[in-house]
Scaffold this active site. Sequence first.
Site, PDB file in Angstrom:
ATOM      1  N   ASN A   1       0.855  -1.187   0.000  1.00  0.00           N
ATOM      2  CA  ASN A   1       0.000   0.000   0.000  1.00  0.00           C
ATOM      3  C   ASN A   1       0.890   1.236   0.000  1.00  0.00           C
ATOM      4  OD1 ASN A   1      -1.728   2.097   0.509  1.00  0.00           O
ATOM      5  ND2 ASN A   1      -2.759   1.121   2.247  1.00  0.00           N
TER       6      ASN A   1
ATOM      7  N   LYS B   1       3.205   0.817   3.226  1.00  0.00           N
ATOM      8  CA  LYS B   1       2.896  -0.228   4.202  1.00  0.00           C
ATOM      9  C   LYS B   1       2.890  -1.560   3.482  1.00  0.00           C
ATOM     10  CE  LYS B   1      -0.557   2.656   6.252  1.00  0.00           C
ATOM     11  NZ  LYS B   1      -1.983   2.802   6.281  1.00  0.00           N
TER      12      LYS B   1
ATOM     13  N   ARG C   1      -2.497  -1.685  -3.741  1.00  0.00           N
ATOM     14  CA  ARG C   1      -3.666  -0.828  -3.552  1.00  0.00           C
ATOM     15  C   ARG C   1      -3.602   0.328  -4.559  1.00  0.00           C
ATOM     16  NH1 ARG C   1      -5.033   3.280   1.281  1.00  0.00           N
ATOM     17  NH2 ARG C   1      -7.106   3.798   0.553  1.00  0.00           N
TER      18      ARG C   1
ATOM     19  N   HIS D   1     -12.875   3.949  -0.065  1.00  0.00           N
ATOM     20  CA  HIS D   1     -12.913   3.009   1.075  1.00  0.00           C
ATOM     21  C   HIS D   1     -13.659   1.727   0.693  1.00  0.00           C
ATOM     22  CE1 HIS D   1     -12.728   6.649   4.062  1.00  0.00           C
ATOM     23  NE2 HIS D   1     -11.505   6.198   3.828  1.00  0.00           N
TER      24      HIS D   1
ATOM     25  N   GLY E   1     -10.133   9.599   7.419  1.00  0.00           N
ATOM     26  CA  GLY E   1     -11.101   9.788   6.330  1.00  0.00           C
ATOM     27  C   GLY E   1     -12.417   9.173   6.778  1.00  0.00           C
TER      28      GLY E   1
ATOM     29  N   ARG F   1     -10.656  17.326   6.419  1.00  0.00           N
ATOM     30  CA  ARG F   1     -11.456  17.666   5.219  1.00  0.00           C
ATOM     31  C   ARG F   1     -12.859  18.110   5.624  1.00  0.00           C
ATOM     32  NH1 ARG F   1     -10.553  12.027   2.609  1.00  0.00           N
ATOM     33  NH2 ARG F   1      -8.303  11.951   2.592  1.00  0.00           N
TER      34      ARG F   1
ATOM     35  N   ARG G   1      -9.155  12.069  19.609  1.00  0.00           N
ATOM     36  CA  ARG G   1      -8.799  11.878  21.028  1.00  0.00           C
ATOM     37  C   ARG G   1      -8.415  13.207  21.676  1.00  0.00           C
ATOM     38  NH1 ARG G   1      -5.088   6.943  19.339  1.00  0.00           N
ATOM     39  NH2 ARG G   1      -4.926   8.428  17.633  1.00  0.00           N
TER      40      ARG G   1
ATOM     41  N   GLY H   1     -10.535   3.792  12.659  1.00  0.00           N
ATOM     42  CA  GLY H   1      -9.986   4.318  13.920  1.00  0.00           C
ATOM     43  C   GLY H   1     -11.025   4.809  14.915  1.00  0.00           C
TER      44      GLY H   1
ATOM     45  N   GLU I   1      -8.516  -4.226   5.303  1.00  0.00           N
ATOM     46  CA  GLU I   1      -8.435  -4.077   3.852  1.00  0.00           C
ATOM     47  C   GLU I   1      -7.364  -4.980   3.247  1.00  0.00           C
ATOM     48  OE1 GLU I   1      -8.358   0.146   4.998  1.00  0.00           O
ATOM     49  OE2 GLU I   1      -9.183   0.525   3.011  1.00  0.00           O
TER      50      GLU I   1
HETATM   51  P1  AMP Z   1      -7.707   5.646  10.857  1.00  0.00           P
HETATM   52  O1  AMP Z   1      -7.597   6.654   9.759  1.00  0.00           O
HETATM   53  O2  AMP Z   1      -8.723   4.591  10.609  1.00  0.00           O
HETATM   54  O3  AMP Z   1      -6.379   5.074  11.269  1.00  0.00           O
HETATM   55  O4  AMP Z   1      -8.248   6.456  12.143  1.00  0.00           O
HETATM   56  C1  AMP Z   1      -7.464   7.434  12.756  1.00  0.00           C
HETATM   57  C2  AMP Z   1      -8.289   8.226  13.744  1.00  0.00           C
HETATM   58  O5  AMP Z   1      -8.908   7.372  14.704  1.00  0.00           O
HETATM   59  C3  AMP Z   1      -7.423   9.198  14.566  1.00  0.00           C
HETATM   60  O6  AMP Z   1      -7.392  10.445  13.971  1.00  0.00           O
HETATM   61  C4  AMP Z   1      -8.112   9.241  15.905  1.00  0.00           C
HETATM   62  O7  AMP Z   1      -8.844  10.448  15.966  1.00  0.00           O
HETATM   63  C5  AMP Z   1      -9.107   8.111  15.907  1.00  0.00           C
HETATM   64  N1  AMP Z   1      -8.949   7.229  17.078  1.00  0.00           N
HETATM   65  C6  AMP Z   1      -8.102   6.205  17.248  1.00  0.00           C
HETATM   66  N2  AMP Z   1      -8.246   5.657  18.476  1.00  0.00           N
HETATM   67  C7  AMP Z   1      -9.239   6.346  19.093  1.00  0.00           C
HETATM   68  C8  AMP Z   1      -9.878   6.278  20.382  1.00  0.00           C
HETATM   69  N3  AMP Z   1      -9.517   5.369  21.285  1.00  0.00           N
HETATM   70  N4  AMP Z   1     -10.856   7.163  20.655  1.00  0.00           N
HETATM   71  C9  AMP Z   1     -11.231   8.078  19.744  1.00  0.00           C
HETATM   72  N5  AMP Z   1     -10.669   8.191  18.530  1.00  0.00           N
HETATM   73  C10 AMP Z   1      -9.694   7.352  18.199  1.00  0.00           C
END
Ligand code: AMP
Length: 379
Positions: free
Chosen positions: A11, A18, A65, A154, A186, A215, A259, A305, A358
Amino acid sequence: MQERQLVLVLNCGSSSVKYKLYEMPGRKLISSDYLEQIKRDEYEKAIASIFEKLPLDDVSIIAHRVVHGGEAFKQSVIITDEVKQEIDRLSRFAPLHNPINLIGIEAAQKLRPEALHVAVFDTAFHQTMPPSSYLYAIPYEYYEKYGIRKYGFHGTSHRYVMNRAQEMMEIPKEKLRLISCHIGSGVSITAIRYGESLDTSMGMTPLAGLSMGTRSGNIDPGIIPYIEEIEGTDITGAMDVLNKRSGLLGVSGHSNDLRDVMKKAEEGDLRCQLAIDLFTTLLHKHIGLYLARLNGVDGIIFTAGIGENSPEVRQMVCAGLEFAGVILDNEANRKTKGEGFISSPYSPVKVMVIPTNEELVMATDAYQIYISSPEIALG
Ligand code: AMP
Protein backbone atom coordinates in the site's frame (compact mmCIF):
# COMPACT_ATOMS: atom_id res chain seq x y z
CA MET A 1 -6.22 -28.93 -1.18
CA GLN A 2 -5.40 -25.50 -2.56
CA GLU A 3 -1.74 -24.72 -2.93
CA ARG A 4 -0.08 -22.50 -0.34
CA GLN A 5 1.28 -19.22 -1.60
CA LEU A 6 2.88 -16.15 -0.07
CA VAL A 7 0.96 -13.01 -0.97
CA LEU A 8 2.53 -9.60 -0.43
CA VAL A 9 0.08 -6.72 0.04
CA LEU A 10 1.59 -3.35 -0.81
CA ASN A 11 0.00 0.00 0.00
CA CYS A 12 1.87 3.05 -1.31
CA GLY A 13 0.07 6.07 0.21
CA SER A 14 0.68 9.75 -0.37
CA SER A 15 3.57 9.76 2.12
CA SER A 16 3.94 6.19 3.36
CA VAL A 17 4.54 2.60 2.29
CA LYS A 18 2.90 -0.23 4.20
CA TYR A 19 3.13 -3.91 3.58
CA LYS A 20 1.66 -7.14 4.94
CA LEU A 21 2.80 -10.61 3.98
CA TYR A 22 0.20 -13.37 4.16
CA GLU A 23 0.28 -17.08 3.67
CA MET A 24 -2.81 -18.03 1.69
CA PRO A 25 -5.28 -19.68 1.64
CA GLY A 26 -4.82 -19.96 5.43
CA ARG A 27 -4.93 -16.12 5.82
CA LYS A 28 -1.92 -16.32 8.10
CA LEU A 29 -0.15 -12.98 8.62
CA ILE A 30 3.59 -13.66 8.36
CA SER A 31 4.96 -10.12 8.76
CA SER A 32 4.08 -6.45 8.34
CA ASP A 33 5.76 -3.07 8.55
CA TYR A 34 5.47 0.51 7.32
CA LEU A 35 7.68 3.44 6.41
CA GLU A 36 6.42 7.00 6.86
CA GLN A 37 7.24 10.51 5.66
CA ILE A 38 8.40 9.32 2.27
CA LYS A 39 8.96 11.93 -0.41
CA ARG A 40 7.98 11.33 -4.00
CA ASP A 41 11.46 10.47 -5.25
CA GLU A 42 12.11 8.02 -2.39
CA TYR A 43 9.44 5.38 -3.07
CA GLU A 44 11.62 3.07 -5.15
CA LYS A 45 14.27 3.03 -2.45
CA ALA A 46 11.67 2.51 0.29
CA ILE A 47 10.18 -0.47 -1.56
CA ALA A 48 13.64 -1.94 -2.22
CA SER A 49 14.47 -1.69 1.50
CA ILE A 50 11.19 -3.46 2.38
CA PHE A 51 11.83 -6.19 -0.20
CA GLU A 52 15.34 -6.83 1.13
CA LYS A 53 13.88 -8.14 4.38
CA LEU A 54 11.34 -10.46 2.71
CA PRO A 55 11.69 -14.02 1.41
CA LEU A 56 11.12 -12.49 -2.02
CA ASP A 57 11.88 -15.62 -4.05
CA ASP A 58 8.93 -17.31 -2.36
CA VAL A 59 6.47 -14.46 -3.00
CA SER A 60 4.44 -15.44 -6.05
CA ILE A 61 1.65 -12.86 -5.77
CA ILE A 62 1.76 -9.11 -5.04
CA ALA A 63 -1.45 -7.13 -4.43
CA HIS A 64 -1.22 -3.37 -4.95
CA ARG A 65 -3.67 -0.83 -3.55
CA VAL A 66 -4.81 1.66 -6.18
CA VAL A 67 -7.02 4.54 -5.06
CA HIS A 68 -8.90 5.46 -8.24
CA GLY A 69 -10.19 2.85 -10.67
CA GLY A 70 -12.74 5.10 -12.39
CA GLU A 71 -15.40 3.25 -14.39
CA ALA A 72 -12.81 0.97 -15.96
CA PHE A 73 -12.25 -1.27 -12.93
CA LYS A 74 -15.22 -2.93 -11.30
CA GLN A 75 -13.08 -5.52 -9.55
CA SER A 76 -9.46 -6.42 -8.84
CA VAL A 77 -7.40 -7.20 -11.98
CA ILE A 78 -4.04 -8.58 -13.11
CA ILE A 79 -1.76 -5.62 -13.87
CA THR A 80 -0.89 -5.38 -17.57
CA ASP A 81 0.58 -2.47 -19.54
CA GLU A 82 -2.97 -1.40 -20.50
CA VAL A 83 -4.04 -1.47 -16.84
CA LYS A 84 -1.09 0.75 -15.93
CA GLN A 85 -2.00 3.20 -18.71
CA GLU A 86 -5.55 3.41 -17.41
CA ILE A 87 -4.37 3.96 -13.80
CA ASP A 88 -2.18 6.75 -15.14
CA ARG A 89 -5.10 8.25 -17.06
CA LEU A 90 -7.19 8.22 -13.89
CA SER A 91 -4.56 10.33 -12.10
CA ARG A 92 -6.65 13.33 -13.12
CA PHE A 93 -9.16 12.32 -10.43
CA ALA A 94 -6.58 11.32 -7.78
CA PRO A 95 -3.43 13.36 -8.44
CA LEU A 96 -1.98 12.71 -4.98
CA HIS A 97 -2.51 8.95 -5.08
CA ASN A 98 -2.62 7.21 -8.47
CA PRO A 99 0.84 8.41 -9.63
CA ILE A 100 2.36 7.08 -6.41
CA ASN A 101 0.43 3.82 -6.67
CA LEU A 102 1.97 3.45 -10.14
CA ILE A 103 5.50 4.15 -8.88
CA GLY A 104 4.95 1.36 -6.34
CA ILE A 105 3.68 -1.05 -9.00
CA GLU A 106 6.61 -0.40 -11.31
CA ALA A 107 9.21 -0.66 -8.55
CA ALA A 108 7.74 -3.97 -7.35
CA GLN A 109 7.51 -5.32 -10.90
CA LYS A 110 11.18 -4.50 -11.43
CA LEU A 111 12.24 -6.18 -8.19
CA ARG A 112 9.98 -9.23 -8.56
CA PRO A 113 9.00 -9.63 -12.24
CA GLU A 114 8.14 -13.33 -11.80
CA ALA A 115 5.26 -12.57 -9.41
CA LEU A 116 1.63 -12.07 -10.41
CA HIS A 117 0.87 -8.39 -9.76
CA VAL A 118 -2.76 -7.55 -9.00
CA ALA A 119 -4.40 -4.12 -8.57
CA VAL A 120 -7.15 -3.67 -5.97
CA PHE A 121 -9.13 -0.43 -6.28
CA ASP A 122 -10.72 1.70 -3.53
CA THR A 123 -13.50 2.64 -5.95
CA ALA A 124 -14.35 -0.80 -7.38
CA PHE A 125 -16.96 -1.88 -4.81
CA HIS A 126 -19.04 1.23 -5.57
CA GLN A 127 -19.31 0.52 -9.29
CA THR A 128 -22.71 -1.10 -8.65
CA MET A 129 -24.26 2.30 -7.80
CA PRO A 130 -27.10 3.32 -10.12
CA PRO A 131 -27.01 6.66 -12.01
CA SER A 132 -29.47 8.13 -9.52
CA SER A 133 -26.73 7.71 -6.90
CA TYR A 134 -23.63 8.56 -8.93
CA LEU A 135 -24.71 11.46 -11.16
CA TYR A 136 -24.35 15.08 -10.13
CA ALA A 137 -27.09 17.45 -11.26
CA ILE A 138 -24.77 19.32 -13.64
CA PRO A 139 -24.69 19.25 -17.47
CA TYR A 140 -24.84 15.60 -18.49
CA GLU A 141 -22.03 16.04 -21.04
CA TYR A 142 -19.61 16.54 -18.14
CA TYR A 143 -20.28 12.96 -17.16
CA GLU A 144 -20.21 11.59 -20.70
CA LYS A 145 -17.15 13.49 -21.89
CA TYR A 146 -15.10 13.94 -18.74
CA GLY A 147 -16.26 11.27 -16.31
CA ILE A 148 -17.47 13.72 -13.68
CA ARG A 149 -19.55 11.55 -11.35
CA LYS A 150 -19.47 10.04 -7.89
CA TYR A 151 -17.02 7.14 -7.61
CA GLY A 152 -16.78 6.62 -3.85
CA PHE A 153 -13.80 5.32 -1.86
CA HIS A 154 -12.91 3.01 1.07
CA GLY A 155 -14.58 0.29 -1.05
CA THR A 156 -12.26 -2.48 0.11
CA SER A 157 -13.05 -1.63 3.73
CA HIS A 158 -16.83 -1.47 3.16
CA ARG A 159 -16.66 -4.82 1.33
CA TYR A 160 -14.72 -6.46 4.16
CA VAL A 161 -17.10 -5.33 6.92
CA MET A 162 -20.14 -6.26 4.80
CA ASN A 163 -18.83 -9.82 4.53
CA ARG A 164 -18.07 -10.01 8.25
CA ALA A 165 -21.53 -8.59 9.09
CA GLN A 166 -23.31 -11.33 7.14
CA GLU A 167 -21.21 -13.94 8.99
CA MET A 168 -21.95 -12.35 12.38
CA MET A 169 -25.66 -11.95 11.63
CA GLU A 170 -25.84 -15.41 10.02
CA ILE A 171 -27.94 -13.98 7.22
CA PRO A 172 -26.70 -14.09 3.60
CA LYS A 173 -25.73 -10.69 2.26
CA GLU A 174 -28.24 -11.10 -0.58
CA LYS A 175 -30.93 -10.56 2.07
CA LEU A 176 -29.32 -7.73 4.01
CA ARG A 177 -29.61 -3.97 3.94
CA LEU A 178 -26.61 -2.49 5.72
CA ILE A 179 -25.22 0.95 6.50
CA SER A 180 -21.45 0.78 6.80
CA CYS A 181 -19.78 3.69 8.62
CA HIS A 182 -16.03 3.93 8.02
CA ILE A 183 -14.98 6.62 10.51
CA GLY A 184 -11.24 7.23 10.65
CA SER A 185 -9.13 10.18 9.58
CA GLY A 186 -11.10 9.79 6.33
CA VAL A 187 -14.84 9.23 6.75
CA SER A 188 -17.36 7.58 4.43
CA ILE A 189 -20.75 5.94 4.83
CA THR A 190 -22.11 3.40 2.37
CA ALA A 191 -25.64 2.12 1.85
CA ILE A 192 -25.32 -1.56 0.97
CA ARG A 193 -28.31 -3.37 -0.51
CA TYR A 194 -28.22 -7.13 -1.01
CA GLY A 195 -24.43 -7.35 -1.18
CA GLU A 196 -23.87 -4.30 -3.38
CA SER A 197 -23.02 -0.65 -2.84
CA LEU A 198 -26.18 1.36 -3.55
CA ASP A 199 -24.86 4.77 -2.52
CA THR A 200 -21.87 6.22 -0.73
CA SER A 201 -20.94 9.56 0.76
CA MET A 202 -17.61 10.32 -0.93
CA GLY A 203 -17.72 11.65 -4.46
CA MET A 204 -15.53 12.07 -7.53
CA THR A 205 -12.79 12.71 -4.98
CA PRO A 206 -12.47 11.77 -1.28
CA LEU A 207 -13.21 15.37 -0.22
CA ALA A 208 -16.98 14.90 -0.41
CA GLY A 209 -19.49 13.65 2.13
CA LEU A 210 -18.96 13.82 5.88
CA SER A 211 -16.69 16.10 7.88
CA MET A 212 -13.33 14.33 8.49
CA GLY A 213 -10.05 14.90 10.35
CA THR A 214 -9.00 17.83 8.16
CA ARG A 215 -11.46 17.67 5.22
CA SER A 216 -14.68 19.65 5.14
CA GLY A 217 -16.93 17.11 3.45
CA ASN A 218 -19.92 18.58 1.58
CA ILE A 219 -20.21 22.36 1.52
CA ASP A 220 -22.05 24.86 -0.65
CA PRO A 221 -19.73 25.18 -3.69
CA GLY A 222 -20.51 28.90 -3.71
CA ILE A 223 -18.26 29.20 -0.65
CA ILE A 224 -15.14 28.35 -2.67
CA PRO A 225 -14.77 31.60 -4.69
CA TYR A 226 -15.57 33.54 -1.52
CA ILE A 227 -12.72 31.79 0.36
CA GLU A 228 -10.45 32.75 -2.55
CA GLU A 229 -11.54 36.36 -2.15
CA ILE A 230 -11.22 36.66 1.63
CA GLU A 231 -7.95 34.75 1.80
CA GLY A 232 -6.52 36.56 -1.24
CA THR A 233 -5.66 33.17 -2.69
CA ASP A 234 -6.31 31.10 -5.82
CA ILE A 235 -8.25 27.86 -6.31
CA THR A 236 -5.30 25.78 -5.06
CA GLY A 237 -5.22 27.79 -1.84
CA ALA A 238 -8.98 27.49 -1.36
CA MET A 239 -8.89 23.72 -1.95
CA ASP A 240 -6.07 23.49 0.57
CA VAL A 241 -8.36 25.09 3.17
CA LEU A 242 -11.04 22.46 2.47
CA ASN A 243 -8.62 19.50 2.36
CA LYS A 244 -6.14 20.34 5.09
CA ARG A 245 -7.56 22.99 7.41
CA SER A 246 -11.19 21.95 7.84
CA GLY A 247 -13.11 19.12 9.52
CA LEU A 248 -12.31 18.38 13.18
CA LEU A 249 -9.15 20.49 12.93
CA GLY A 250 -10.82 23.50 11.39
CA VAL A 251 -13.83 23.65 13.68
CA SER A 252 -11.95 22.84 16.92
CA GLY A 253 -8.96 25.02 16.07
CA HIS A 254 -7.02 22.44 18.04
CA SER A 255 -6.38 19.04 16.41
CA ASN A 256 -7.48 16.63 13.69
CA ASP A 257 -7.19 13.74 16.15
CA LEU A 258 -10.51 13.02 17.82
CA ARG A 259 -8.80 11.88 21.03
CA ASP A 260 -7.18 15.32 21.49
CA VAL A 261 -10.40 17.13 20.60
CA MET A 262 -12.38 15.03 23.09
CA LYS A 263 -9.87 15.64 25.87
CA LYS A 264 -10.02 19.39 25.36
CA ALA A 265 -13.82 19.32 25.19
CA GLU A 266 -13.90 17.51 28.54
CA GLU A 267 -11.76 20.31 29.94
CA GLY A 268 -14.46 22.75 28.87
CA ASP A 269 -13.24 23.96 25.46
CA LEU A 270 -16.40 24.99 23.62
CA ARG A 271 -14.94 24.97 20.10
CA CYS A 272 -13.78 21.37 20.64
CA GLN A 273 -17.26 20.45 21.89
CA LEU A 274 -18.76 22.11 18.83
CA ALA A 275 -16.40 20.19 16.52
CA ILE A 276 -17.57 16.89 18.05
CA ASP A 277 -21.25 17.92 17.87
CA LEU A 278 -20.96 18.86 14.20
CA PHE A 279 -18.94 15.74 13.32
CA THR A 280 -21.48 13.38 14.93
CA THR A 281 -24.58 15.30 13.75
CA LEU A 282 -23.44 15.05 10.14
CA LEU A 283 -22.93 11.28 10.55
CA HIS A 284 -26.36 10.95 12.17
CA LYS A 285 -28.05 12.86 9.34
CA HIS A 286 -26.31 10.80 6.68
CA ILE A 287 -27.52 7.58 8.28
CA GLY A 288 -31.02 9.08 8.05
CA LEU A 289 -30.47 9.66 4.35
CA TYR A 290 -29.53 6.02 3.82
CA LEU A 291 -32.39 4.76 5.98
CA ALA A 292 -34.59 6.40 3.35
CA ARG A 293 -32.48 5.15 0.43
CA LEU A 294 -32.68 1.57 1.72
CA ASN A 295 -36.27 1.76 3.00
CA GLY A 296 -35.03 0.73 6.45
CA VAL A 297 -31.98 -1.24 7.47
CA ASP A 298 -31.04 -4.60 9.03
CA GLY A 299 -27.61 -3.68 10.35
CA ILE A 300 -25.36 -0.69 11.01
CA ILE A 301 -21.59 -1.22 11.07
CA PHE A 302 -18.94 0.97 12.71
CA THR A 303 -15.34 0.59 11.56
CA ALA A 304 -11.92 2.34 11.25
CA GLY A 305 -9.99 4.32 13.92
CA ILE A 306 -12.92 6.25 15.38
CA GLY A 307 -15.71 3.78 14.54
CA GLU A 308 -13.83 0.93 16.20
CA ASN A 309 -12.54 2.82 19.24
CA SER A 310 -14.95 5.56 20.25
CA PRO A 311 -18.09 4.42 22.13
CA GLU A 312 -18.93 8.11 22.63
CA VAL A 313 -19.14 8.79 18.89
CA ARG A 314 -21.15 5.60 18.28
CA GLN A 315 -23.57 6.58 21.04
CA MET A 316 -24.00 10.15 19.73
CA VAL A 317 -24.51 8.95 16.15
CA CYS A 318 -27.13 6.34 17.10
CA ALA A 319 -29.04 8.51 19.62
CA GLY A 320 -32.36 9.50 18.05
CA LEU A 321 -32.49 6.57 15.66
CA GLU A 322 -34.80 4.59 17.96
CA PHE A 323 -37.70 5.48 15.61
CA ALA A 324 -35.97 3.33 12.98
CA GLY A 325 -35.44 0.38 15.33
CA VAL A 326 -31.87 1.19 16.39
CA ILE A 327 -31.46 0.52 20.12
CA LEU A 328 -27.95 0.47 21.54
CA ASP A 329 -26.88 -1.62 24.52
CA ASN A 330 -24.90 1.02 26.40
CA GLU A 331 -22.78 -1.47 28.29
CA ALA A 332 -21.92 -3.51 25.21
CA ASN A 333 -21.12 -0.27 23.40
CA ARG A 334 -18.75 0.80 26.19
CA LYS A 335 -17.09 -2.57 26.62
CA THR A 336 -16.72 -3.88 23.08
CA LYS A 337 -13.09 -4.13 22.02
CA GLY A 338 -12.65 -5.57 18.57
CA GLU A 339 -15.57 -7.29 16.87
CA GLY A 340 -19.01 -7.47 18.47
CA PHE A 341 -22.68 -6.51 18.63
CA ILE A 342 -23.42 -3.28 20.47
CA SER A 343 -27.21 -3.21 19.98
CA SER A 344 -29.69 -4.44 22.58
CA PRO A 345 -30.90 -8.02 22.02
CA TYR A 346 -34.35 -6.43 21.47
CA SER A 347 -33.12 -4.01 18.82
CA PRO A 348 -34.70 -4.78 15.43
CA VAL A 349 -31.59 -3.28 13.79
CA LYS A 350 -28.29 -4.95 14.71
CA VAL A 351 -25.44 -2.54 15.39
CA MET A 352 -21.93 -3.93 15.08
CA VAL A 353 -18.33 -2.89 15.61
CA ILE A 354 -16.14 -4.61 13.02
CA PRO A 355 -12.41 -3.79 12.82
CA THR A 356 -11.66 -3.36 9.14
CA ASN A 357 -9.00 -5.41 7.34
CA GLU A 358 -8.44 -4.08 3.85
CA GLU A 359 -5.16 -5.95 3.46
CA LEU A 360 -6.83 -9.31 4.00
CA VAL A 361 -9.39 -8.51 1.26
CA MET A 362 -6.53 -7.53 -1.05
CA ALA A 363 -4.61 -10.75 -0.32
CA THR A 364 -7.77 -12.82 -0.83
CA ASP A 365 -8.63 -11.12 -4.14
CA ALA A 366 -5.11 -11.57 -5.50
CA TYR A 367 -4.95 -15.21 -4.40
CA GLN A 368 -8.35 -15.94 -5.98
CA ILE A 369 -7.19 -14.42 -9.28
CA TYR A 370 -4.01 -16.50 -9.08
CA ILE A 371 -5.73 -19.83 -8.55
CA SER A 372 -8.40 -19.12 -11.15
CA SER A 373 -5.73 -18.42 -13.80
CA PRO A 374 -4.39 -21.95 -14.40
CA GLU A 375 -1.73 -20.85 -16.88
CA ILE A 376 -0.28 -18.57 -14.18
CA ALA A 377 -0.66 -21.02 -11.32
CA LEU A 378 1.15 -23.69 -13.31
CA GLY A 379 3.91 -21.22 -14.16
P1 AMP B 1 -7.71 5.65 10.86
O1 AMP B 1 -7.60 6.65 9.76
O2 AMP B 1 -8.72 4.59 10.61
O3 AMP B 1 -6.38 5.07 11.27
O4 AMP B 1 -8.25 6.46 12.14
C1 AMP B 1 -7.46 7.43 12.76
C2 AMP B 1 -8.29 8.23 13.74
O5 AMP B 1 -8.91 7.37 14.70
C3 AMP B 1 -7.42 9.20 14.57
O6 AMP B 1 -7.39 10.45 13.97
C4 AMP B 1 -8.11 9.24 15.91
O7 AMP B 1 -8.84 10.45 15.97
C5 AMP B 1 -9.11 8.11 15.91
N1 AMP B 1 -8.95 7.23 17.08
C6 AMP B 1 -8.10 6.20 17.25
N2 AMP B 1 -8.25 5.66 18.48
C7 AMP B 1 -9.24 6.35 19.09
C8 AMP B 1 -9.88 6.28 20.38
N3 AMP B 1 -9.52 5.37 21.29
N4 AMP B 1 -10.86 7.16 20.65
C9 AMP B 1 -11.23 8.08 19.74
N5 AMP B 1 -10.67 8.19 18.53
C10 AMP B 1 -9.69 7.35 18.20
